[in-house]
Motif scaffolding. Structure first.
Motif, PDB file in Angstrom:
ATOM      1  N   ALA A  36       0.810  -1.220   0.000  1.00  0.00           N
ATOM      2  CA  ALA A  36       0.000   0.000   0.000  1.00  0.00           C
ATOM      3  C   ALA A  36       0.841   1.266   0.000  1.00  0.00           C
ATOM      4  O   ALA A  36       0.318   2.351  -0.250  1.00  0.00           O
ATOM      5  CB  ALA A  36      -0.927  -0.007   1.219  1.00  0.00           C
ATOM      6  N   PHE A  37       2.154   1.143   0.274  1.00  0.00           N
ATOM      7  CA  PHE A  37       2.995   2.335   0.306  1.00  0.00           C
ATOM      8  C   PHE A  37       3.741   2.584  -1.001  1.00  0.00           C
ATOM      9  O   PHE A  37       4.427   3.598  -1.132  1.00  0.00           O
ATOM     10  CB  PHE A  37       4.000   2.223   1.467  1.00  0.00           C
ATOM     11  CG  PHE A  37       3.338   2.222   2.814  1.00  0.00           C
ATOM     12  CD1 PHE A  37       2.787   3.371   3.341  1.00  0.00           C
ATOM     13  CD2 PHE A  37       3.254   1.047   3.544  1.00  0.00           C
ATOM     14  CE1 PHE A  37       2.166   3.362   4.578  1.00  0.00           C
ATOM     15  CE2 PHE A  37       2.639   1.030   4.777  1.00  0.00           C
ATOM     16  CZ  PHE A  37       2.087   2.190   5.300  1.00  0.00           C
ATOM     17  N   HIS A  38       3.618   1.656  -1.962  1.00  0.00           N
ATOM     18  CA  HIS A  38       4.244   1.834  -3.273  1.00  0.00           C
ATOM     19  C   HIS A  38       5.734   2.193  -3.125  1.00  0.00           C
ATOM     20  O   HIS A  38       6.218   3.143  -3.718  1.00  0.00           O
ATOM     21  CB  HIS A  38       3.527   2.918  -4.084  1.00  0.00           C
ATOM     22  CG  HIS A  38       2.112   2.567  -4.428  1.00  0.00           C
ATOM     23  ND1 HIS A  38       1.313   3.375  -5.220  1.00  0.00           N
ATOM     24  CD2 HIS A  38       1.337   1.500  -4.087  1.00  0.00           C
ATOM     25  CE1 HIS A  38       0.107   2.828  -5.350  1.00  0.00           C
ATOM     26  NE2 HIS A  38       0.108   1.681  -4.668  1.00  0.00           N
ATOM     27  N   LEU A  39       6.435   1.394  -2.344  1.00  0.00           N
ATOM     28  CA  LEU A  39       7.835   1.683  -2.060  1.00  0.00           C
ATOM     29  C   LEU A  39       8.705   1.663  -3.305  1.00  0.00           C
ATOM     30  O   LEU A  39       9.763   2.306  -3.339  1.00  0.00           O
ATOM     31  CB  LEU A  39       8.374   0.673  -1.042  1.00  0.00           C
ATOM     32  CG  LEU A  39       7.709   0.688   0.337  1.00  0.00           C
ATOM     33  CD1 LEU A  39       8.258  -0.432   1.212  1.00  0.00           C
ATOM     34  CD2 LEU A  39       7.893   2.028   1.015  1.00  0.00           C
ATOM     35  N   GLY A  93      -0.916   7.384   9.049  1.00  0.00           N
ATOM     36  CA  GLY A  93      -0.632   6.082   8.461  1.00  0.00           C
ATOM     37  C   GLY A  93       0.495   6.078   7.455  1.00  0.00           C
ATOM     38  O   GLY A  93       0.746   5.056   6.810  1.00  0.00           O
ATOM     39  N   GLU A  94       1.204   7.187   7.304  1.00  0.00           N
ATOM     40  CA  GLU A  94       2.327   7.231   6.372  1.00  0.00           C
ATOM     41  C   GLU A  94       3.517   6.466   6.948  1.00  0.00           C
ATOM     42  O   GLU A  94       3.698   6.409   8.164  1.00  0.00           O
ATOM     43  CB  GLU A  94       2.741   8.684   6.105  1.00  0.00           C
ATOM     44  CG  GLU A  94       1.631   9.508   5.481  1.00  0.00           C
ATOM     45  CD  GLU A  94       1.743  10.978   5.873  1.00  0.00           C
ATOM     46  OE1 GLU A  94       1.775  11.825   4.968  1.00  0.00           O
ATOM     47  OE2 GLU A  94       1.792  11.248   7.089  1.00  0.00           O
ATOM     48  N   LEU A  95       4.315   5.892   6.055  1.00  0.00           N
ATOM     49  CA  LEU A  95       5.528   5.184   6.467  1.00  0.00           C
ATOM     50  C   LEU A  95       6.706   6.142   6.334  1.00  0.00           C
ATOM     51  O   LEU A  95       6.920   6.736   5.266  1.00  0.00           O
ATOM     52  CB  LEU A  95       5.729   3.943   5.610  1.00  0.00           C
ATOM     53  CG  LEU A  95       6.872   3.002   6.000  1.00  0.00           C
ATOM     54  CD1 LEU A  95       6.530   1.569   5.590  1.00  0.00           C
ATOM     55  CD2 LEU A  95       8.195   3.401   5.364  1.00  0.00           C
ATOM     56  N   TYR A 126       6.378   8.089   2.876  1.00  0.00           N
ATOM     57  CA  TYR A 126       5.570   7.358   1.903  1.00  0.00           C
ATOM     58  C   TYR A 126       4.099   7.415   2.301  1.00  0.00           C
ATOM     59  O   TYR A 126       3.737   7.022   3.410  1.00  0.00           O
ATOM     60  CB  TYR A 126       6.005   5.894   1.822  1.00  0.00           C
ATOM     61  CG  TYR A 126       7.342   5.672   1.140  1.00  0.00           C
ATOM     62  CD1 TYR A 126       7.414   5.519  -0.239  1.00  0.00           C
ATOM     63  CD2 TYR A 126       8.518   5.627   1.888  1.00  0.00           C
ATOM     64  CE1 TYR A 126       8.642   5.313  -0.867  1.00  0.00           C
ATOM     65  CE2 TYR A 126       9.746   5.426   1.273  1.00  0.00           C
ATOM     66  CZ  TYR A 126       9.799   5.273  -0.105  1.00  0.00           C
ATOM     67  OH  TYR A 126      11.018   5.076  -0.729  1.00  0.00           O
ATOM     68  N   ALA A 127       3.264   7.878   1.382  1.00  0.00           N
ATOM     69  CA  ALA A 127       1.824   7.936   1.649  1.00  0.00           C
ATOM     70  C   ALA A 127       1.227   6.537   1.624  1.00  0.00           C
ATOM     71  O   ALA A 127       1.738   5.632   0.943  1.00  0.00           O
ATOM     72  CB  ALA A 127       1.127   8.817   0.604  1.00  0.00           C
ATOM     73  N   HIS A 128       0.153   6.366   2.375  1.00  0.00           N
ATOM     74  CA  HIS A 128      -0.579   5.090   2.380  1.00  0.00           C
ATOM     75  C   HIS A 128      -1.697   5.174   1.357  1.00  0.00           C
ATOM     76  O   HIS A 128      -2.550   6.051   1.433  1.00  0.00           O
ATOM     77  CB  HIS A 128      -1.148   4.817   3.770  1.00  0.00           C
ATOM     78  CG  HIS A 128      -1.856   3.498   3.870  1.00  0.00           C
ATOM     79  ND1 HIS A 128      -3.156   3.318   3.473  1.00  0.00           N
ATOM     80  CD2 HIS A 128      -1.421   2.290   4.326  1.00  0.00           C
ATOM     81  CE1 HIS A 128      -3.505   2.064   3.678  1.00  0.00           C
ATOM     82  NE2 HIS A 128      -2.471   1.422   4.196  1.00  0.00           N
TER      83      HIS A 128
END
Length: 363
Positions: A105-108, A335-337, A353-355
């Motif tokens: 979900a964070f599209h790393l 909820g951001e990483l 990183y946005a969720h």
């Protein structure tokens, strides 16, 4: 077609049983005595022989009521069989729900997230944590100084040090449990303290653990559900623990280390997820939105997510260009990483990183 005929054959057998029940009920009604049961219903009974009113015999009344109860039972059975026939002939299949994979979900590997250069004093940033009121904490790996950062800009909001003259060491993680704040060293020594004012010095207490004989520590997180600190091993000294990612737990109530690791994840499991076989953690944090914990490895340039049951839930690789040496990880209130990287001769960085809600595994 084979499936349909099989289901309909069973349905026909059930309906044939229903027809037999009808015939039995008809025979039962025909065999019953034909006297008026109006006496029990509040009406005058019909005169008997010689014009004498006769109350029905109790045994006879019992027999006369049998067809009514049988009819009710029959209707109930018929309704049950009817719905059973429908269920067998037209089974309902609900679509399977894919579990939400939090790392995915964070599209790393796909996003171009915001990235901030940090203060020169955080060139060797070594850990991140989020307070209960949503403030980002950071520290470097050589000095006992705690920084409060603005994670929307990377700016230092305030800083304070442990001890009147400051302390030095090999600090590898930070965590908070309410107003109790902790640092951990690579030898497993915990330092507990309270928040201080900007540029102030605060008192602290030292808690030695047996970890110095077990492994080299790197990372610290709080598990609020069990009131404990999670402490991962970067490298283990025990042969029995080799070949695993090992995480110990320290109770905040008894202030003791659990004798056995709380989690051991075999390297083979991580290898099966497409990551390098050896995974040496550099940071750990609980993901409150997924009730799981996430570990990052600077050496393997990867992140893994592990459920409370100790099972691997998801895994992702990191870009070496974007993350040359990830040493800290946490989650924002939204909820951001958040990932922190050492500067490697330059300034450390903070990446947010946005969720992406609704992202699923493999999307």
């Amino acid at each position: 077609m084979v499936y349909w005929h099989g289901r309909m054959g069973m349905a026909r057998r059930l309906m044939s049983r229903d027809t037999s029940s009808k015939k039995r009920l008809a025979r039962s009604v025909t065999a019953c005595p034909s006297w008026d049961s109006g006496f029990s219903a509040g009406r005058e009974p019909a005169p008997g022989p010689g014009g004498v009113l006769r109350r029905p015999d109790p045994e006879e009344s019992r027999r006369s009521s049998m067809p009514i109860s049988a009819a009710i039972t029959h209707r109930t059975r018929k309704a049950v069989r009817y719905f059973l026939v429908l269920a067998l002939a037209f089974p309902i299949s609900l679509p399977a729900q894919e579990p939400l994979a939090s790392l995915d979900a964070f599209h790393l590997d796909r996003d171009d997230p915001p990235r901030f250069r940090l203060s020169r004093s955080l060139e060797e940033i070594s850990g991140l944590a989020m307070t209960d009121d949503g403030r980002l904490l950071a520290h470097d790996d050589e000095r006992g100084i705690v920084y409060v950062l603005d994670f929307r800009s990377g700016d230092v909001v305030k800083r304070f040090q442990l001890g009147r003259r400051g302390i030095s060491g090999d600090f590898e993680g930070i965590a908070t449990a309410g107003d109790r704040w902790f640092l951990v060293t690579s030898r497993g020594t915990l330092l507990e303290f309270r928040e201080g004012a900007d540029r102030a010095s605060v008192d602290y207490r030292t808690i030695e653990t047996p970890l110095r004989r077990i492994c080299e520590v790197e990372g610290l997180a709080v598990d609020r559900a069990t009131r404990s600190l999670l402490i991962p091993c970067k490298d283990t000294h025990r042969k029995s623990l080799s070949g695993h990612v090992v995480i110990f737990a320290f109770s905040l109530d008894s202030m003791t280390l659990e004798e056995e690791p709380r989690y051991t994840i075999p390297f083979e499991v991580i290898d099966s997820a497409g990551l390098p076989r050896r995974f040496h953690p550099s940071a750990i944090e609980w993901n409150p939105g997924n009730d799981s914990f996430v570990l990052v490895s600077a050496a393997q340039e990867a992140v893994i997510e592990v459920g409370r049951d100790g099972q691997l839930k998801s895994a992702a690789r990191l870009s070496r260009k974007r993350h040359p040496q990830p040493e800290g990880i946490t989650f924002s209130p939204a909820g951001e990483l958040l990932l922190a990287d050492e500067g490697g001769g330059g300034r450390g960085t903070l990446t947010v990183y946005a969720h992406h809600t609704g992202s699923r595994a493999g999307s």
